[in-house]
Design a protein around this motif. Sequence first.
Motif: not given
Length: 356
Positions: A144-154
Amino acid sequence: MQIQFPDYTVLSKIGCGSQHQVYLAKEKSSSKSFAIKIEKNPQLGQLENEIKVLQKLKGIEGIPKIKQIGVAQENKCYFVLPLLHSNLLELVKGRKVSQSAIMRIGLRVIEILEQVHKKNILHLDIKPENIMISQAFEKESDIEKDGFIQLIDFGLSQLYEENSEGLQDVFIGSLNFASRSSHDGSPLGYKDDLESLLYVLFYLKDLTLPWSHQQYYTFSVQDFELIKQSKLTFFKTLILQCKSFNHFSVFMSYINQLHYNQIPDYSYIREVFKHMIQASNNSIIQFKLDQQQSLCTPTQSYLEDSEIQKITNCDNFEEILLEHNNNGSEKTIILVSNLVGKYNTKQIKSIKDIKY
């Protein structure tokens, strides 16, 4: 030749893709560590596309912010990103992740995709390696922490344009996690990112997918078609491996009814995931949603160990067998069919990569 960057000291190589490499580097002025992504060959275009996409997505929580863009020796384009902790593939191989945590990860990715799609951008390569955590995962509340999950490789991302024919008749994505539409050349849209996320969540639970085997086979059009048919069967039968996932069919059904150019109802999807999180924490839950009520009645049955479920109306697969893995702790779906090969997602990005 050792790769060099003016403002950074390269420490080690930490990753690679079909057209890029990633290095761990220390900034000379601050001694802070960063990740540097550089193309393997100059002017391939994929890295430039990713830079443009990331600049459009600047400010969205869960999307890495570019620190620096530059050109290294041999005219290779590169950019610098914050150093993240690990991807989901590494996470689940290193520890047991609860079903509730998997659903919370899914909810967070949905929230990120909602903002990405608002910019009319499709990711088109959602897979465990491209979803990262920014720090060590110690407890479920960390998600739930801000920015803990990151989506990469676009690198494969595309701008969605209504009435455009640019996103059809082409395979885009990683074979294990690409949508059914990508397999058959249908137009791609927002729903395809959701379908890929669906496959990711099932993978996180079992560390396999119904079309993944431990053996490795040479890529062929036949194998490519078999994986496509397996995905179609997966949606047709809605066979689930764990009772706490029993409302997952709601999400599957919702994806199935979306048109490629239709913007998903993210408010509804968030409610579905919140109910699934509750279902993961509680053995029984009354599933009540006002919207899409017709989709909210799970119809699947659950298979016990070594029970065979016949699949009707399927030309390619005749039966499914669930059995324990060697350690007895997890169940594995075995598709009793001629052949479904395991594909390393780093080795195939397009239909052009499949050997005829």
